[in-house]
Design a protein around this motif. Structure first.
Motif, mmCIF file in Angstrom:
data_model
loop_
_atom_site.group_PDB
_atom_site.id
_atom_site.type_symbol
_atom_site.label_atom_id
_atom_site.label_comp_id
_atom_site.label_asym_id
_atom_site.label_seq_id
_atom_site.Cartn_x
_atom_site.Cartn_y
_atom_site.Cartn_z
ATOM 1 N N PRO A 1 0.842 -1.208 0.083
ATOM 2 C CA PRO A 1 0.035 -0.001 0.101
ATOM 3 C C PRO A 1 1.010 1.355 -0.049
ATOM 4 C CG PRO A 1 -0.923 -1.627 1.474
ATOM 5 C CD PRO A 1 0.406 -2.142 1.013
ATOM 6 N N THR B 1 0.767 4.135 -2.980
ATOM 7 C CA THR B 1 0.604 5.564 -2.431
ATOM 8 C C THR B 1 1.604 6.490 -3.134
ATOM 9 O OG1 THR B 1 -0.675 4.899 -0.490
ATOM 10 C CG2 THR B 1 -0.093 7.175 -0.553
ATOM 11 N N GLN C 1 -5.962 1.319 -1.330
ATOM 12 C CA GLN C 1 -4.592 1.327 -1.175
ATOM 13 C C GLN C 1 -4.005 2.549 -0.748
ATOM 14 O OE1 GLN C 1 -5.995 0.259 -3.640
ATOM 15 N NE2 GLN C 1 -5.552 -2.199 -4.036
ATOM 16 N N SER D 1 -4.851 3.024 3.083
ATOM 17 C CA SER D 1 -3.846 1.931 3.798
ATOM 18 C C SER D 1 -2.433 2.469 3.598
ATOM 19 C CB SER D 1 -3.962 0.596 3.157
ATOM 20 O OG SER D 1 -5.250 0.060 3.237
ATOM 21 N N GLY D 2 -2.087 3.121 2.704
ATOM 22 C CA GLY D 2 -0.687 3.669 2.764
ATOM 23 C C GLY D 2 -0.602 4.766 3.269
#
Length: 296
Positions: A212, A216, A284, A287-288
């Motif tokens: 992730p 990002t 993603q 989450s990143g």
């Protein structure tokens, strides 16, 4: 505690106030793009009418020029076909994909090495990268112009890719370095105890864990190259322009009359892929962005 429980305990006036604020914020944020999309299917006297903004809604002049039809695709045809905006879109794809891949490759290797290095020079390398990142982009571009002219490589896509990677690399290095610091070293050591080399542990264990963060960082690198104007406008010839300088050329200059509706249609065409990209990678991205803030 769930959101439903919190909403039940929240006073009704506060709930109404929050809802109204969110609605107003969404409308203010979305209105410019929605208005631009709507106007891209009108003619210039309607969309930029000084008589009444109702012309932009009902398409008074658009109907007169298109046999009663309130919408027209002349702006898109003019931009993509007449002015060959498709070439700029293809150049943009080449530049952005190349910059993203190169930046992520160098950033992951460099960020991992600095995060796992116990040497003091790792800190100073990051500080140097930060100073380099803080410099105005136009300063870096001007430094590359003379070598590019001497080597006769000005105006082609690789020149802008080189400079954009140089501009973007400190950012990817810092971002990925912070993500690597959030991953315990025990994972590396356990993988190497099981027979992996340092690079195999990096590729098979560490990268999947911090994927992730890679997505990002890659998205931000993509956006930097995608939206760049200063670098690409100075380093690329008119035949190799990317989308943003090409849109600027639609507005015309002192020597050449522009077509504003070509620019409006091109702006919409250039913005839609970004919405699709963000929607596709939204999980993603979230989450990143949160992964780098959690240690261990």
């Amino acid at each position: 505690m769930s959101d439903a429980t919190l909403s039940q305990k929240r006073p009704l006036p506060l709930t109404i106030l929050i809802t109204v604020f969110i609605v107003i914020w969404v409308v203010l944020a979305a209105f410019p793009f929605i208005w631009t999309v709507w106007g891209s299917f009108k003619v210039e006297p309607d969309f930029f009418s000084r008589q009444s903004w109702w012309n932009a809604i009902f398409g008074t002049y658009t109907q007169a020029q298109n046999d009663g039809n309130s919408f027209t695709g002349d702006g898109y045809y003019g931009a993509w076909v007449t002015r060959e905006f498709w070439r700029a879109a293809g150049n943009t794809a080449i530049v952005t994909v190349s910059v993203t891949i190169i930046s992520l490759t160098l950033g992951t290797l460099g960020g991992y090495a600095l995060a796992r290095s116990g040497r003091g020079y790792a800190f100073w390398i990051l500080i140097l990268a930060l100073v380099f990142r803080a410099m105005p982009h136009i300063t870096l571009v001007s430094g590359y112009l003379l070598p590019f002219f001497q080597l006769n490589i000005w105006g082609v896509l690789p020149t802008s890719i080189i400079v954009l990677v140089a501009i973007n690399q400190p950012f990817t290095l810092w971002m990925l370095h912070s993500f690597f610091l959030s991953i315990p070293k025990d994972l590396d050591e356990s993988a190497m105890v099981d027979g992996c080399s340092r690079f195999e542990a990096f590729r098979r264990v560490i990268i999947p864990v911090m994927w992730p963060g890679v997505v990002t960082t890659g998205l931000f690198s993509f956006l930097l190259a995608y939206n760049d104007f200063a670098t690409t406008s100075m380093l690329l010839s008119s035949d190799n322009q990317t989308m943003v300088p090409k849109i600027s050329s639609f507005l015309g200059s002192v020597q050449e009359q522009g077509n504003v509706m070509f620019a409006v249609a091109a702006v919409v065409s250039a913005t839609v892929p970004l919405f699709i990209l963000v929607l596709f990678f939204q999980r993603q991205i979230v989450s990143g962005l949160t992964a780098g803030a959690v240690k261990g």
